[in-house]
Design an enzyme around this catalytic site. Structure first.
Site, short mmCIF file in Angstrom:
data_model
loop_
_atom_site.label_atom_id
_atom_site.label_comp_id
_atom_site.label_asym_id
_atom_site.label_seq_id
_atom_site.Cartn_x
_atom_site.Cartn_y
_atom_site.Cartn_z
N GLY A 153 0.77 -1.24 0.00
CA GLY A 153 0.00 0.00 0.00
C GLY A 153 0.80 1.28 0.00
O GLY A 153 0.29 2.33 0.40
N SER A 154 2.04 1.23 -0.50
CA SER A 154 2.82 2.48 -0.48
C SER A 154 2.29 3.50 -1.49
O SER A 154 2.34 4.71 -1.23
CB SER A 154 4.31 2.20 -0.71
OG SER A 154 4.57 1.86 -2.05
N HIS A 188 1.38 0.89 -13.38
CA HIS A 188 2.11 -0.32 -13.75
C HIS A 188 3.61 -0.02 -13.68
O HIS A 188 4.05 1.00 -14.20
CB HIS A 188 1.72 -0.75 -15.16
CG HIS A 188 2.43 -1.99 -15.61
ND1 HIS A 188 2.13 -3.23 -15.10
CD2 HIS A 188 3.44 -2.17 -16.48
CE1 HIS A 188 2.92 -4.12 -15.66
NE2 HIS A 188 3.73 -3.51 -16.50
N1 NHR Z 1 -7.42 -5.92 -15.26
C1 NHR Z 1 -7.65 -5.55 -16.52
N2 NHR Z 1 -8.73 -6.08 -17.12
N3 NHR Z 1 -6.86 -4.70 -17.21
C2 NHR Z 1 -5.77 -4.20 -16.62
O1 NHR Z 1 -4.99 -3.37 -17.30
C3 NHR Z 1 -5.46 -4.56 -15.29
C4 NHR Z 1 -6.33 -5.44 -14.63
C5 NHR Z 1 -6.06 -5.84 -13.32
C6 NHR Z 1 -4.92 -5.41 -12.68
C7 NHR Z 1 -2.74 -4.24 -12.67
C8 NHR Z 1 -1.64 -5.03 -13.40
C9 NHR Z 1 -0.27 -4.39 -13.30
O2 NHR Z 1 -0.15 -3.17 -13.16
C10 NHR Z 1 -4.04 -4.57 -13.34
C11 NHR Z 1 -4.30 -4.12 -14.63
C12 NHR Z 1 -2.06 -8.43 -11.82
C13 NHR Z 1 -1.71 -9.29 -12.86
C14 NHR Z 1 -1.78 -10.79 -12.69
O3 NHR Z 1 -1.31 -11.53 -13.53
C15 NHR Z 1 -1.35 -8.72 -14.07
C16 NHR Z 1 -1.33 -7.35 -14.22
C17 NHR Z 1 -1.68 -6.51 -13.17
C18 NHR Z 1 -2.05 -7.06 -11.97
N4 NHR Z 1 -2.36 -11.29 -11.57
C19 NHR Z 1 -2.55 -12.71 -11.24
C20 NHR Z 1 -3.99 -13.16 -11.65
O4 NHR Z 1 -4.13 -14.35 -11.94
C21 NHR Z 1 -2.43 -12.97 -9.76
C22 NHR Z 1 -1.11 -12.61 -9.19
C23 NHR Z 1 -1.13 -12.57 -7.66
O5 NHR Z 1 -2.20 -12.71 -7.04
O6 NHR Z 1 -0.04 -12.31 -7.10
O7 NHR Z 1 -4.92 -12.34 -11.59
O8 NHR Z 1 0.77 -5.10 -13.42
C1 GAR Z 2 3.99 -1.12 -7.20
O1 GAR Z 2 5.29 -1.13 -7.72
C2 GAR Z 2 2.97 -1.20 -8.32
O2 GAR Z 2 3.34 -0.48 -9.46
C3 GAR Z 2 3.00 -2.66 -8.62
O3 GAR Z 2 3.14 -3.31 -7.38
C4 GAR Z 2 3.72 -2.42 -6.43
C5 GAR Z 2 2.72 -2.20 -5.33
O4 GAR Z 2 3.31 -1.51 -4.27
N1 GAR Z 2 1.80 -3.07 -9.26
C6 GAR Z 2 1.71 -4.18 -9.92
O5 GAR Z 2 2.69 -4.87 -10.14
C7 GAR Z 2 0.35 -4.53 -10.37
N2 GAR Z 2 0.41 -5.81 -10.96
P1 GAR Z 2 2.43 -0.80 -3.17
O6 GAR Z 2 1.44 -1.84 -2.65
O7 GAR Z 2 3.42 -0.42 -2.10
O8 GAR Z 2 1.77 0.38 -3.80
#
Ligand code: NHR
Ligand code: GAR
Length: 211
Positions: free
Chosen positions: A12-13, A105
């Site tokens: 949550g930073s 991201h």
């Molecule tokens: N959903 C959609 N439809 N579109 C985007 O652009 C999204 C999204 C949900 C999350 C954040 C994203 C990132 O910034 C985000 C963007 C999680 C995964 C993932 O593979 C990919 C991208 C992002 C966030 N998650 C796994 C899953 O199966 C679980 C991983 C875990 O729980 O640690 O959902 O990078």
């Molecule tokens: C951040 O670096 C964010 O960009 C990334 O995870 C970290 C969360 O840190 N997000 C993703 O990778 C989404 N898939 P935070 O919890 O301290 O904000």
């Protein structure tokens, strides 16, 4: 004031940076898909209402997303902010919040979508890396870009040192992007974001830079 709901999964930073930026918005709730998320404590310390919607308690992605949307809608937000939210969202969910759902991201999109971006950047040997704030679309990490910040990749970097350098920039650009949204300066045109801001600098970042 615009109403904002923040979704987190962990530390949550980024959420904290948004809370501490004292933006002209009302943060109505912080919602986590993980009950153990550290960010929930930080939000509570700031007097923000916290909610858990545990994805493990829902049999499918669709059912989790429906429960999440119901919670979010109870706060009637103008903007939903993904701040280290780690669950991919279904098309139905994303469409419901079209134009009012944003993400940060940890890479310079469209490079390195998905997970483990810092490892991937080091693997590819890029000299410049960074972070991107974008509107969320059903295609993961592919929505219209609002802002980006770039940092150099150093020869001594590990995924952790690189992540820390990028995170510092995330904490600057995410609150700023939310401020622009709140001020009505962002407009979606086709698949691009038009911005009503003054942009003066043509500063360039070169990497490597040898003094
Ligand atoms: N959903 C959609 N439809 N579109 C985007 O652009 C999204 C999204 C949900 C999350 C954040 C994203 C990132 O910034 C985000 C963007 C999680 C995964 C993932 O593979 C990919 C991208 C992002 C966030 N998650 C796994 C899953 O199966 C679980 C991983 C875990 O729980 O640690 O959902 O990078
Ligand atoms: C951040 O670096 C964010 O960009 C990334 O995870 C970290 C969360 O840190 N997000 C993703 O990778 C989404 N898939 P935070 O919890 O301290 O904000």
């Amino acid at each position: 004031m615009k109403r904002v709901v923040i979704l987190i999964s962990g530390r949550g930073s980024n959420m904290q940076a948004i809370l501490e930026a004292k933006l002209p918005v009302e943060i109505t709730a912080v919602i986590s898909n993980r009950p153990e998320a550290k960010g929930l404590e930080i939000a509570a310390q700031h007097g923000i209402q916290t909610v858990v919607v545990d994805h493990r308690k829902h049999p499918s992605r669709g059912q989790f997303d429906a429960a999440l949307a119901e919670k979010i809608d109870s706060f009637q937000p103008d903007l939903v902010v993904l701040a280290g939210f780690m669950r991919i969202l279904t098309e139905d969910f994303v469409n419901r919040y079209q134009g009012r759902l944003i993400n940060i991201h940890p890479a310079l999109l469209p490079a390195f979508p998905g997970l483990d971006t810092h490892e991937k950047a080091l693997q590819e040997g890029v000299r410049i890396h960074g972070c991107t704030v974008h509107f969320v679309t059903p295609t993961v990490d592919h929505g219209p870009i609002i802002s980006q910040a770039a940092v150099p990749v150093l020869p001594s970097d590990t995924p952790d040192t690189l992540a820390a350098r990028v995170l510092e920039q995330e904490h600057l650009i995410y609150p700023e992007a939310i401020r622009w949204f709140a001020e009505g300066r962002l407009h979606l045109e086709q698949n691009r974001v038009e911005m009503n801001i003054l942009q003066a600098s043509t500063y360039s970042l070169r990497s490597p830079w040898s003094a």
